[in-house]
Design a protein around this motif. Structure first.
Motif: not given
Length: 586
Positions: A366-394
Motif C-alpha cells: 500500500i502506497d499512501l499519497s501525500s496531500g490527497g493525491d494518488l494512492t495505490t494498493i498492489s497484490l503480488e502473486f507467486e507464479e511457477s518458475n520463480d516468477s511473479f504477477y503484480a496487480w494494482s488499483l489506484s
C-alpha cells in the motif's frame, strides 16, 4: 473535390505494409506506428474499435500537397512527397469516428532536424483553412517565441505565393502574420506565449513547433483546452528531441512511446517517432535512415550525415552531444537511471487479469499519497518458475482528478473509465477516503477468494487506517521508504523484469505508465530505491511504489524463521536423555 480512383491500397497503408514487412529501414517506434495503423484497419468498425478508415480522405491531402510548389532555392520545383510523409500526413486525415469527424485530435512527430517537419505542417494549414469544410475557424502556428512561430506560418505563406491559383483563395497580411482564406473566412495566424496566445483560445488547427524548447505544458494545454468543445480539431506537435529531460516534450514523448508499444490507449493521438534502436551505433551509416528518412534518402544528404558523424566522433564533447540530439534524434539521458526499459516492459506485459489468480495467496503493498493525491494498493502473486504477477488499483479524490485532467498530459479520465483508478468523494473533495480504500481491498479479497499472507504499508499517514488493516488478521510490515530498507526488493523486481519473470496485465496502462516514469536513485552506500524526477511533478510512480512495497513485504516476512515447537521439544528430550521414555502420569 472530383470523384477519383483510389490506389489499392492507398499510399499511407502501402507504406505501412512495407515497413511492417521489413522492407524499409526503420527504428522500433516508427515500425510500431505503422503496425498500429495496420492493426486498426483489421478491427475497424467493431464494437471495441468503432473508427473507420476513409482512404479517399487520406489521399485528398496528399494530392493537395503535390499540387504545391517549393519556391525556396535557385528555382521553383513541385512538391513530391516521400513515402514516410505520405504516411504521416495521410493517416491523421484518413481515420474518422462514427459521428463522421476525424479521429485524431493530436499529432506528435519527432524526427531529426532537416527532415521536413515544419514543411508538413505548412501543407496542413492551407489545406484545412480553404478545403477542410469549416467556416470562420482559427488556425494558429505556435511556439515559445514569435520568431519560431513564424517558421510554419512562413512555410504556408510561401506555398500560397508560389501558386497563382492558390492565391485566389487567400489574402496575406505579412506585417500581421495573418493569412485569411477568402472562401471560408478561416484565418491562419502566428502566435507565441508572450504575444497573443490567451487562455480559452479556440482553434481548429494548431501547429506547435519544437516543443523540446517548452519548459512546461502551458502552451499545449491552452490550445488543447480551447479545442475541447469542437467536434473536430487537430494539434500537430513537431520536434527533435533535446538534452533537457525535465520538459513537457520528454513527458509527452514518453506517453507516445507507451501508446506505440501498446502500453497505453489514446485513440485520439497519432504518434510517430523516428529514432535509433537501443543498441544502434550512432556513427553507423546503416542506421541513418531510421532518424533521417528524408535527408538520407538523397546522396548529398547521406554525405552530409557521414561528414557530421566523423566530426562528432573525432571532436566529442559539445559536437558529439549536438550530433546525438539534432542529427540522431536521441535524448541525452543516462540509461542507468531508468528503472524499467521498454524491452523490460515488453517482457512484463501479459494477457492475464486478476481473475486468473482467484483462490491464490498474495502479499499486499500500500502506497499512501501525500496531500490527497494518488494512492495505490498492489497484490503480488507467486507464479511457477520463480516468477511473479503484480496487480494494482489506484484511488484519487474527485477534486484532484479534475485538477490533473486540466494540468497533466496523462489520460486520467480514460483510466477512470477503465477502472484503473477509483474515485472517492465529489468535486469539492481533495483528500482520499481511506475507509473506502480499505473496503475496496476487502471486496477484492472476497470476490477473488485471495488469501493474504502479509500487508506492507507506507508509514506516511498510516496511523489513520492502521487499525483497519489489523482486521485482515495477517502480519503487517511498516515499509520504511528509505534506500536501505527498499534496496534489495527494488533490485530484485528490476532483475525479475529483465529476465521476464515479473508480470502485469497489459491492460493496466496506469501501472505501465508508472514503470516508465520510475527512476533509480542511490544513497552514499550505493543502495537504491525508485523515485520520480524531482522536476517532473506530473510523472507519478505511486503504483510502482506499491508493487515494490508488496515485493519487499514478501521478502522481509519470508525471512522470519518459522518456529517448529515439536522439533524443538524432540531435540530437548534427546539432549536430556529422555527421548523415547514414557513420562509419568501426574
Amino acid at each position: 473535390m472530383s470523384t477519383k480512383i483510389i490506389r489499392a491500397p492507398d499510399r499511407a497503408t502501402a507504406y505501412a505494409e512495407k515497413v511492417a514487412a521489413g522492407d524499409v529501414i526503420a527504428g522500433l517506434p516508427h515500425i510500431q506506428a505503422c503496425e498500429r495503423h495496420l492493426k486498426d484497419l483489421s478491427r475497424q468498425g467493431t464494437e471495441d474499435f468503432p473508427y473507420i478508415w476513409k482512404p479517399d480522405k487520406s489521399e485528398d491531402i496528399l494530392d493537395f500537397a503535390e499540387t504545391l510548389t517549393i519556391i525556396e532555392g535557385r528555382e521553383p520545383k513541385p512538391v513530391k512527397l516521400y513515402d514516410c510523409q505520405c504516411f504521416d500526413l495521410g493517416v491523421p486525415m484518413g481515420w474518422f469516428n462514427p459521428a463522421g469527424n476525424r479521429r485524431f485530435r493530436r499529432k506528435y512527430k519527432s524526427v531529426a532536424k532537416q527532415n521536413g517537419k515544419t514543411f508538413e505542417n505548412g501543407i496542413i494549414g492551407p489545406y484545412l483553412a480553404a478545403f477542410g469544410g469549416y467556416r470562420f475557424g482559427k488556425l494558429v502556428t505556435v511556439a515559445t517565441s514569435k520568431k519560431q512561430a513564424r517558421l510554419a506560418w512562413e512555410e504556408m505563406n510561401r506555398f500560397i505565393l508560389a501558386d497563382e491559383d492558390l492565391q485566389d483563395y487567400f489574402d496575406i497580411k505579412d506585417y500581421k502574420s495573418l493569412i485569411t482564406a477568402i472562401n471560408t473566412g478561416c484565418t491562419i495566424e502566428a502566435l507565441s506565449k508572450e504575444a497573443g496566445l490567451e487562455e480559452g483560445f479556440r482553434s481548429i488547427f494548431a501547429s506547435i513547433d519544437e516543443i523540446h524548447q517548452h519548459r512546461d505544458n502551458q502552451i499545449y494545454k491552452k490550445i488543447y483546452n480551447g479545442q475541447r468543445a469542437l467536434a473536430e480539431a487537430l494539434i500537430s506537435m513537431i520536434t527533435t528531441r533535446g538534452d533537457e529531460l525535465n520538459t513537457f516534450c520528454y513527458e509527452f514523448d514518453s506517453l507516445c512511446l507507451a501508446v506505440l508499444a501498446g502500453g497505453t490507449s489514446a485513440e485520439d493521438l497519432f504518434a510517430d517517432i523516428y529514432s535509433l534502436d537501443e543498441n544502434d551505433n550512432i556513427f553507423d551509416p546503416r542506421h541513418f535512415l531510421k532518424t533521417n528518412p528524408v535527408l538520407c534518402s538523397t546522396e548529398w544528404g547521406m554525405e552530409t550525415m557521414l561528414s557530421d558523424a566523423k566530426t562528432a566522433e573525432a571532436m566529442g564533447g559539445a559536437d558529439l552531444a549536438d550530433f546525438t540530439v539534432k542529427c540522431q534524434n536521441r535524448w541525452l539521458e543516462n540509461k542507468n537511471l531508468q528503472f524499467a526499459t521498454s524491452t523490460m516492459l515488453t517482457k512484463s506485459r501479459v494477457d492475464r487479469s486478476l481473475a486468473a489468480y482467484a483462490g491464490q495467496a498474495a502479499y499486499v503493498g500500500i502506497d499512501l499519497s501525500s496531500g490527497g493525491d494518488l494512492t495505490t494498493i498492489s497484490l503480488e502473486f507467486e507464479e511457477s518458475n520463480d516468477s511473479f504477477y503484480a496487480w494494482s488499483l489506484s484511488f484519487m479524490p474527485r477534486g484532484r482528478l479534475i485538477e490533473h485532467i486540466k494540468s497533466d498530459t496523462a489520460p486520467y479520465d480514460l483510466w477512470e473509465q477503465h477502472e484503473l483508478i477509483l474515485i472517492t468523494g465529489g468535486e469539492s473533495d481533495f483528500k482520499n477516503d481511506y475507509g473506502f480504500i480499505i473496503n475496496a481491498l476487502k471486496d477484492v479479497v472476497t470476490e477473488y477468494n485471495v488469501t493474504l499472507l502479509g500487508i506492507g504499508y507506507d508509514p506516511h499517514n498510516a496511523d489513520v487506517f492502521l487499525k483497519d488493516l489489523e482486521c485482515f488478521g495477517v502480519p503487517l510490515l511498516e515499509v520504511t521508504q528509505s534506500a536501505r530498507f527498499l534496496s534489495q526488493g527494488t533490485e530484485d523486481v528490476q532483475l525479475l523484469m529483465e529476465s521476464g519473470k515479473y508480470h502485469f496485465d497489459k491492460k493496466n496502462e496506469l501501472l505501465d505508465w508508472s514503470f516508465r516514469n520510475a527512476k533509480i536513485t542511490r544513497n552514499s552506500f550505493k543502495e537504491l530505491k525508485v523515485d520520480k524526477n524531482p522536476h517532473a511533478r506530473t510523472k507519478r510512480i505511486d503504483p510502482v511504489d506499491a508493487c515494490i512495497d508488496a515485493h519487499v513485504t514478501r521478502m522481509k516476512l519470508s525471512e522470519v524463521e518459522t518456529v517448529d515447537y515439536d522439533k524443538l521439544m524432540e531435540d530437548y528430550l534427546a539432549k536430556m536423555g529422555w527421548a523415547g521414555k514414557e513420562q509419568p502420569n501426574e
